[in-house]
Design a protein around this motif. Structure first.
Motif, PDB file in Angstrom:
ATOM      1  N   GLY A 142      24.945  53.107   7.252  1.00 54.22           N
ATOM      2  CA  GLY A 142      25.024  52.134   6.166  1.00 54.22           C
ATOM      3  C   GLY A 142      23.737  51.339   6.039  1.00 54.22           C
ATOM      4  O   GLY A 142      23.215  51.133   4.928  1.00 54.22           O
ATOM      5  N   LYS A 143      23.202  50.895   7.170  1.00 52.23           N
ATOM      6  CA  LYS A 143      21.960  50.120   7.149  1.00 52.23           C
ATOM      7  C   LYS A 143      20.768  50.979   6.735  1.00 52.23           C
ATOM      8  O   LYS A 143      19.873  50.500   6.027  1.00 52.23           O
ATOM      9  N   ILE A 144      20.757  52.251   7.144  1.00 49.77           N
ATOM     10  CA  ILE A 144      19.685  53.152   6.724  1.00 49.77           C
ATOM     11  C   ILE A 144      19.736  53.354   5.207  1.00 49.77           C
ATOM     12  O   ILE A 144      18.711  53.300   4.511  1.00 49.77           O
ATOM     13  N   ALA A 145      20.945  53.589   4.688  1.00 49.76           N
ATOM     14  CA  ALA A 145      21.107  53.797   3.242  1.00 49.76           C
ATOM     15  C   ALA A 145      20.657  52.572   2.451  1.00 49.76           C
ATOM     16  O   ALA A 145      19.924  52.695   1.450  1.00 49.76           O
ATOM     17  N   ILE A 146      21.077  51.382   2.880  1.00 53.28           N
ATOM     18  CA  ILE A 146      20.690  50.153   2.181  1.00 53.28           C
ATOM     19  C   ILE A 146      19.188  49.939   2.281  1.00 53.28           C
ATOM     20  O   ILE A 146      18.535  49.531   1.309  1.00 53.28           O
ATOM     21  N   GLY A 147      18.611  50.217   3.447  1.00 57.19           N
ATOM     22  CA  GLY A 147      17.161  50.084   3.605  1.00 57.19           C
ATOM     23  C   GLY A 147      16.401  50.991   2.657  1.00 57.19           C
ATOM     24  O   GLY A 147      15.400  50.580   2.046  1.00 57.19           O
ATOM     25  N   ILE A 148      16.862  52.234   2.506  1.00 55.18           N
ATOM     26  CA  ILE A 148      16.226  53.176   1.580  1.00 55.18           C
ATOM     27  C   ILE A 148      16.342  52.669   0.148  1.00 55.18           C
ATOM     28  O   ILE A 148      15.386  52.750  -0.644  1.00 55.18           O
ATOM     29  N   LEU A 149      17.499  52.126  -0.196  1.00 55.33           N
ATOM     30  CA  LEU A 149      17.699  51.589  -1.549  1.00 55.33           C
ATOM     31  C   LEU A 149      16.785  50.396  -1.826  1.00 55.33           C
ATOM     32  O   LEU A 149      16.276  50.244  -2.942  1.00 55.33           O
TER      33      LEU A 149
END
Length: 524
Positions: A142-149
């Protein structure tokens, strides 16, 4: 008019939810149905949608630490994905143009590259909604996805500045310098806002006035201002409470966003066909996310769930196409194409994310062949030796259970939580708490629970406890299981799945309070 729109959203959302699909699919369908019936978006609905997106970005900022963006597994996959996907998608469209496919034949290489750039973005709104519903905002994927966004948002700001010729003015420098200086004052105001109606109003003010409008005035993207303002408050102890106070209102406003996508689309047979053709690149987009995140030492499951969270087109693609249409680089019909394509990918990605763990289990053996042998600190194996009681979820309930058990039976209980900051806090207080994701099938394969006699599921989201229970049972665990629930129907579902006992937090909190009062009376 807006009452009709929201009534239609409720009917469609409710119907879709009965099919065990996310309600947002129903909201999108409601927008398209209203569009086909002759209705169009209104200024008020567009304002509601914009407010919802702004509050969403502010809420993301409240949960986002700056150091999470500078990790290689965040900025590197985000950058590589933008470059490779833009090149591949634009090449695909130019190839279609060579074969004289309508609409593609009129694209120049510059226009194709711009549309490819628009298709490379993933939806922040969709990803956050899915992660919140599954209780996975704090998970590693979840944190990786949000960071990419967030990295994509930064690319977006750069693009808008170049394409529109709008550059930050002198006030941008003033804002960037002054924010760290006035943060103590902002914290003081947050502390004195306490817990009532002032708290969500505080969020409104700093998201919309101090965040969005201040950055917009300075020539920066307003939504980026709301995100950065949220990040300013992320280290504060009341950040979580502030986020929860905005949750329901944000969700209602985002219904307007999903409605507006369908209502604003100019539906034609031609635009629908082109949108369906563009959907063909979605598997490639998802695969690129998986490959790039997996390259930077993420486990197969983490990479897959991250890729699934981002397996869609973004509402920002509409903004990119709108800017391009205003400069004559593409025709306005591409706006309808993007709106339809975004909506269809939402419909595809919703069930995909809902069944992501099941899909991973089915293709796990194949994925593990390409997994990196080096593990990140967040994904090291978990040791449960000499542990008889394991508590999953070390929030208030889990912590209370840990303290109560440890007081009479020390050294037999261990806690497990998905949040690194929570684990770190407990370790500082000399509690045996480990970092792991209870919904991760790999976790149950790496852990030895042969000595564990009881598992307590105390995670805040009901679906988290359900997923963990399914994995626990699949791992061959035969001990006792107890779980918390918020409602009687959730208790019934858990008991039907084999849980030995359930604890209704709302109902039994009063019983616990009464027991405390009785003890106080007897002691006196």
């Amino acid at each position: 008019m807006e009452l009709i729109y929201f009534a239609a959203a409720f009917v469609c959302g409710f119907g879709v939810y009965q099919l065990k699909l996310p309600p947002l699919i129903g909201f999108l369908l409601a927008g398209f149905a209203l569009n086909l019936s002759g209705y169009k978006s209104t200024e008020l609905l567009d304002t509601i949608a914009a407010l919802g997106v702004t509050l969403l970005l502010f809420s993301i900022g409240l949960k986002l630490k700056v150091n999470s963006l500078i990790k290689p597994q965040v900025w590197a996959p985000a950058t590589l994905h933008i470059i490779f996907s833009s090149a591949l998608f634009s090449g695909f469209m130019l190839l279609l143009g060579i074969f004289a496919v309508p609409m593609f034949v009129d694209l120049s290489w510059q226009s194709a590259l711009l549309v490819g750039f628009a298709l490379s973005f993933s939806s922040t709104v969709f990803a956050v909604k899915v992660l919140e519903e599954r209780g996975e905002m704090a998970s590693l994927h979840g944190k990786i996805a949000i960071g990419i966004l967030v990295m994509q948002d930064i690319f977006a700001v750069i693009f808008l500045a170049i394409s529109t010729g709008k550059v930050p003015n002198m006030w941008a420098l003033v804002i960037i310098i002054s924010l760290p200086l006035i943060r103590p004052l902002m914290y003081a105001v947050l502390n004195r806002s306490k817990h009532g109606e002032l708290l969500p109003l505080f969020g409104f003010f700093f998201a919309l006035v101090a965040g969005y409008n201040a950055f917009d005035f300075a020539g920066l993207k307003g939504d980026l201002g709301a995100l950065i303002m949220g990040m300013m408050f992320a280290p504060h102890k009341k950040a979580g409470e502030l986020s929860k106070s905005l949750l329901n209102l944000k969700d209602i406003l985002l219904v307007g966003f999903f409605l507006s996508i369908g209502l604003n689309a100019e539906l034609t047979a031609n635009s629908l066909i082109v949108a369906l053709i563009l959907i063909l690149v979605l598997p490639v987009k998802t695969l690129l996310y998986y490959v790039f995140t997996n390259t930077f030492k993420l486990r197969a499951r983490t990479s897959l769930l991250t890729a699934f969270s981002l397996a869609n087109f973004s509402e920002f693609g509409l903004i990119v196409c709108a800017v391009a249409a205003s400069t004559g680089m593409i025709t306005s019909e591409w706006l309808a194409v993007m709106a339809i394509a975004v909506s269809i990918t939402f419909v595809i990605a919703s069930p995909l994310n809902k069944r992501s763990n099941e899909l991973y289990v089915k293709i796990e053996r194949w994925l593990l062949k390409f997994e990196s042998k080096t593990r990140l600190a967040e994904e090291l194996p978990v040791n449960l030796n000499d542990t008889k009681i394991v508590i999953f979820g070390m929030g208030r309930i889990g912590t209370g259970a840990y303290e109560t058990i440890n007081a009479t039976h020390p050294n037999v209980v261990a806690g497990i939580d998905i949040k690194p900051e929570v684990v770190e806090k407990h370790i500082k207080r000399n509690r045996k708490v480990l970092l792991a994701d209870a919904t991760d099938p790999d976790f149950w394969q790496r852990v030895n629970h042969s000595h564990v006699e009881m598992v307590m599921l105390a995670m805040p989201k009901h679906m988290q406890n359900i997923f963990a229970l399914e994995q626990l049972q699949a791992s061959g665990y035969n001990g006792q299981v107890t779980a918390i629930a918020n409602y009687p129907d959730q208790q019934k579902e858990l008991e039907q799945m084999g849980v030995n006992s359930t604890y209704n937090f709302y109902l039994e909190a009063g019983s616990g309070f009464a027991e405390h009062v009785k003890q106080e009376l007897f002691e006196k």
